[in-house]
Design an enzyme around this catalytic site. Structure first.
Site, short mmCIF file in Angstrom:
data_model
loop_
_atom_site.label_atom_id
_atom_site.label_comp_id
_atom_site.label_asym_id
_atom_site.label_seq_id
_atom_site.Cartn_x
_atom_site.Cartn_y
_atom_site.Cartn_z
N GLU A 125 49.57 33.94 35.27
CA GLU A 125 48.73 33.15 34.36
C GLU A 125 47.27 33.07 34.85
O GLU A 125 46.36 32.92 34.03
CB GLU A 125 49.35 31.76 34.19
CG GLU A 125 48.85 30.96 33.00
CD GLU A 125 48.94 31.68 31.65
OE1 GLU A 125 49.97 32.33 31.38
OE2 GLU A 125 47.95 31.61 30.88
N GLY A 126 47.05 33.18 36.16
CA GLY A 126 45.67 33.20 36.68
C GLY A 126 44.91 34.38 36.11
O GLY A 126 43.81 34.23 35.55
N HIS A 127 45.50 35.57 36.24
CA HIS A 127 44.86 36.77 35.69
C HIS A 127 44.69 36.64 34.17
O HIS A 127 43.66 36.99 33.61
CB HIS A 127 45.73 38.01 35.92
CG HIS A 127 46.00 38.34 37.35
ND1 HIS A 127 47.26 38.30 37.91
CD2 HIS A 127 45.17 38.74 38.34
CE1 HIS A 127 47.20 38.67 39.16
NE2 HIS A 127 45.96 38.94 39.47
P1 AMP Z 1 44.02 40.10 42.30
O1 AMP Z 1 44.92 40.84 41.38
O2 AMP Z 1 44.75 39.18 43.22
O3 AMP Z 1 43.03 41.00 43.00
O4 AMP Z 1 43.16 39.13 41.40
C1 AMP Z 1 42.39 39.62 40.33
C2 AMP Z 1 41.46 38.54 39.86
O5 AMP Z 1 42.21 37.42 39.42
C3 AMP Z 1 40.52 38.05 40.97
O6 AMP Z 1 39.24 37.82 40.41
C4 AMP Z 1 41.17 36.76 41.39
O7 AMP Z 1 40.27 35.82 41.93
C5 AMP Z 1 41.74 36.27 40.07
N1 AMP Z 1 42.82 35.32 40.32
C6 AMP Z 1 43.95 35.52 41.03
N2 AMP Z 1 44.69 34.41 41.09
C7 AMP Z 1 44.01 33.46 40.39
C8 AMP Z 1 44.25 32.08 40.08
N3 AMP Z 1 45.33 31.45 40.50
N4 AMP Z 1 43.33 31.44 39.35
C9 AMP Z 1 42.21 32.07 38.92
N5 AMP Z 1 41.93 33.35 39.17
C10 AMP Z 1 42.82 34.04 39.89
#
Ligand code: AMP
Length: 281
Positions: free
Chosen positions: A35-37
Site C-alpha cells: 500500500e505504500g507504493h
Molecule cells: P522500494 O520498492 O522499497 O525501493 O520503494 C519504492 C518507493 O516507495 C520509495 O520511494 C519508497 O520510499 C516508497 N515507499 C516504500 N515504503 C513506503 C511506505 N511505507 N510509505 C511511503 N512510501 C513508501
C-alpha cells in the site's frame, strides 16, 4: 496497462505521449508492491496524465552480503496491483538492459550520503542515485514520487536533481503504515511472527519522542536515549542507528529547532527496518 522491458521501447512509447502534450509521472520501485507504493502511484495518477512505475531490483544499491538474491519478486502480482490503481505502464527492465557488460558510470551525491544508512551501507546511495538518474533520463517524467519512509533517499535525490539540473519535480509522499503503526516495507516479509510484534517499538518510540518534544524537550541526547531504551525493550532488535538530524543537511544536532528528522534503522535477524519522524520544532 502495458508492461515494457526494453529501454528503446519505453523511449518510443513516451515519444508519442510527450508529443500529445501529456504530463508523465514516474514512481520508481523495486517491486513486491504494498500500500505504500500504491499510495505513491495514486498520488501520481491524481497529478499526471500518464503514470509509469518502474519495477527493478537494482543490484548496485545492494552491498556484498546483503539481500539482493532473496529480495521478494513477483511481477504478476505487482502488475495486478499497479493496474488496480490506474498505472498506465510498468517499466521492468532486466539487469543486463540497465547494466550491460561494459557499464562503468556512477552518479554520487557527497555529504548527505555519509551518515545514517550511508554509514553502514557505504555503496548503497551511489547505486540509488545511479539507477534513479538512468530512470529519469529514460522516462523524462514531469514528476517523480518518492516515499518519506526512506527519508535520506528522498533528501539525496532532491539534492541530486537540483545539483544536476534535472528537469523533474520530486514529490515526497508521507509514510504509509500498517494499522498497528509498523511502516510498510517489502522487507517486512522477512520478519518472524515474534519479530513482527516486537517491531512495533520503532513506531511507538517515535510517537513517544514526538510527545516528549510537544512537552518542551529540546535536547536530542535525552530524546535519543529514550528511543534507544524503548527499542531495547524488544529483545530481538539490534539498533543500527537512532539519529536526530537537521531535516535538510542530515547533520546531527544537539538541540532541536527548525526542520528536524528523527531517523531509525533497526535490524531483526533478516530484516533491516527503517522508520522516521520529520517535524518542525
Ligand atoms: P522500494 O520498492 O522499497 O525501493 O520503494 C519504492 C518507493 O516507495 C520509495 O520511494 C519508497 O520510499 C516508497 N515507499 C516504500 N515504503 C513506503 C511506505 N511505507 N510509505 C511511503 N512510501 C513508501
Amino acid at each position: 496497462m502495458k508492461i515494457i522491458h526494453s529501454i528503446e521501447e519505453m523511449r518510443l512509447y513516451l515519444l508519442g505521449v510527450k508529443k500529445a502534450g501529456k504530463t508523465v509521472g514516474l514512481v520508481p520501485t523495486m517491486g513486491y508492491l504494498h500500500e505504500g507504493h500504491l499510495t505513491l502511484m495514486k498520488r501520481a495518477k491524481e497529478n499526471c496524465d500518464l503514470v509509469v512505475t518502474s519495477i527493478f531490483v537494482n543490484p548496485t544499491q545492494f552491498g556484498v552480503g546483503e539481500d539482493y538474491e532473496q529480495y521478494p519478486r513477483d511481477l504478476k502480482r505487482d502488475g495486478a496491483l499497479a493496474e488496480g490503481v490506474g498505472v498506465d505502464v510498468i517499466f521492468a527492465p532486466s539487469t543486463d538492459e540497465m547494466y550491460p557488460k561494459d557499464y562503468h558510470t556512477f552518479v554520487q551525491v557527497q555529504a548527505l550520503t555519509a551518515g545514517l544508512c550511508g554509514a553502514s551501507r557505504p555503496t548503497h546511495f551511489r547505486g540509488v542515485t545511479t539507477v534513479v538518474t538512468k530512470l529519469l533520463l529514460i522516462i523524462q517524467p514531469d514528476y517523480a514520487y518518492f516515499g518519506q519512509k526512506d527519508a535520506q533517499q528522498v533528501t539525496v535525490i532532491e539534492r541530486m536533481v537540483e545539483d544536476l539540473n534535472i528537469p523533474v519535480t520530486i514529490i515526497r509522499v508521507p509514510i504509509v503504515r500498517e494499522e498497528d503503526g509498523l511502516a510498510m516495507s517489502s522487507r517486512n516479509v522477512y520478519l518472524t511472527p515474534e519479530e513482527r510484534k516486537e517491531a512495533l517499538v520503532l513506531s511507538h518510540s517515535l510517537i513517544e519522542a514526538e510527545a516528549l518534544i510537544k512537552k518542551g524537550e529540546r535536547k536530542s541526547e535525552i530524546i535519543r536515549k529514550m528511543i534507544e531504551q524503548k527499542i531495547g525493550e524488544s529483545s530481538r532488535a539490534q539498533i543500527d542507528y537512532v539519529a536526530i538530524v537537521d531535516g535538510k543537511t542530515l547533520e546531527r544536532i544537539d538541540l532541536l529547532s527548525g526542520k528536524v528528522l528523527i531517523a531509525l534503522a533497526v535490524k531483526y535477524s533478516k530484516a533491516r527496518l527503517l522508520d522516521n519522524l520529520l517535524l518542525e520544532v
